[in-house]
Enzyme design. Structure first.
Site, PDB file in Angstrom:
ATOM      1  N   LYS A  19      -3.589   7.896   3.545  1.00 32.50           N
ATOM      2  CA  LYS A  19      -4.724   7.581   4.419  1.00 32.50           C
ATOM      3  C   LYS A  19      -4.467   8.070   5.846  1.00 32.50           C
ATOM      4  O   LYS A  19      -5.397   8.513   6.542  1.00 32.50           O
ATOM      5  CB  LYS A  19      -5.004   6.073   4.421  1.00 32.50           C
ATOM      6  CG  LYS A  19      -5.585   5.550   3.124  1.00 32.50           C
ATOM      7  CD  LYS A  19      -6.936   6.178   2.808  1.00 32.50           C
ATOM      8  CE  LYS A  19      -7.581   5.526   1.600  1.00 32.50           C
ATOM      9  NZ  LYS A  19      -8.886   6.147   1.259  1.00 32.50           N
ATOM     10  N   TYR A  77       0.817  -1.224   0.000  1.00 29.64           N
ATOM     11  CA  TYR A  77       0.000   0.000   0.000  1.00 29.64           C
ATOM     12  C   TYR A  77       0.849   1.272   0.000  1.00 29.64           C
ATOM     13  O   TYR A  77       0.448   2.301  -0.514  1.00 29.64           O
ATOM     14  CB  TYR A  77      -0.952  -0.018   1.209  1.00 29.64           C
ATOM     15  CG  TYR A  77      -2.236   0.742   0.986  1.00 29.64           C
ATOM     16  CD1 TYR A  77      -2.958   0.609  -0.192  1.00 29.64           C
ATOM     17  CD2 TYR A  77      -2.744   1.581   1.973  1.00 29.64           C
ATOM     18  CE1 TYR A  77      -4.142   1.299  -0.380  1.00 29.64           C
ATOM     19  CE2 TYR A  77      -3.928   2.266   1.792  1.00 29.64           C
ATOM     20  CZ  TYR A  77      -4.621   2.119   0.610  1.00 29.64           C
ATOM     21  OH  TYR A  77      -5.790   2.814   0.425  1.00 29.64           O
TER      22      TYR A  77
END
Length: 256
Positions: free
Chosen positions: A162, A155
């Site tokens: 995020k 990720y």
């Protein structure tokens, strides 16, 4: 119409396919009595087709959250659809994007990283402020995150984006509380959506849920996360703000 969102007006961003959390948030919101407006960018004709698959067809407004003109004109565009007495009671932020370079932590360029942070995190503030003139009595802003407490495989800089989104939500909750605007996030488990296809190694990331979700997790079912969003949009959480509600089968609380 009855329901926990009866009489409320909700703006939902990020609806691209029926397999998205945003689509199910819009669907459940309508089933719970809300009037829904969608936004789309890039593939507007696709969003318009998907909007017709909701229980009630919903109007679609073009919105690029990195375009100041789009943001400045958003309230007026919403008023065009709602007419006199236009307003919003809730906003759903379901927008994230990272160039391929953002999925390589050590090699990602600032250009790639800045794009990911702008679209995925700063846009929460930009969208909220664009909608604020339509929320004179307050309301609920709900975004979607992917648990940024830990470093996930594959990720990379999107995980950092995020984390920035989660912090942005807390600062919005701090600064908008006096206006009775609540800002919360739903941290959802992975869903096999169109957005997921753009994540290199998504299957390896998602496989964590096959082994570690104590209550189970269905990668093909976005509705639980959509229901979590609708719950936070409702008046059932009148004093909850700056919170992250996990809808991930319990993976977030599992130890090694």
């Amino acid at each position: 119409m009855s329901g926990i969102l009866a009489g409320k007006r909700i703006l939902v961003t990020g609806v691209l396919t029926e397999g998205s959390i945003a689509f199910h948030a819009a669907k459940v919101a309508q089933e719970e009595g809300a009037e829904v407006i969608l936004t789309g960018f890039g593939r507007l004709s696709l969003v318009e087709r998907i909007a017709k698959r909701l229980p009630k067809p919903a109007p679609v407004i073009e919105l690029d959250v990195t375009n100041p003109e789009h943001l400045d004109g958003l309230a007026d565009r919403i008023r065009e659809h709602q007419g006199e007495g236009a307003g919003l009671d809730g906003v759903v932020h379901s927008i994230a994007f990272g160039p391929q370079g953002a999925f390589n932590f050590l090699e990602g360029s600032w250009e790639d990283v800045s794009t990911a942070v702008h679209v995925s995190a700063y846009s929460l503030k930009a969208l909220t402020m664009a909608c604020l003139p339509l929320m004179p009595r307050g309301g609920s802003v709900v975004g979607l995150t992917f648990d940024a407490q830990v470093a996930w495989p594959k990720y990379d800089w999107m995980g950092v984006a995020k984390a920035a989104l989660e912090s942005t939500s807390r600062y919005l909750a701090r600064d908008l509380g006096a206006r009775n605007v609540r800002c919360n996030l739903v941290s959802a488990g992975p869903i096999k959506s169109m957005a997921a296809k753009s994540i290199p190694g998504f299957e390896e990331l998602a496989d964590v849920w096959n082994h570690r979700a104590p209550i189970g997790w269905d990668l093909s079912d976005p509705e639980p996360a959509g229901r979590g969003v609708v719950g936070l949009l409702s008046d059932f959480f009148p004093k909850t703000t700056g919170e992250i509600v996990h809808v991930d089968g319990g993976v977030h609380m599992m130890g090694a």
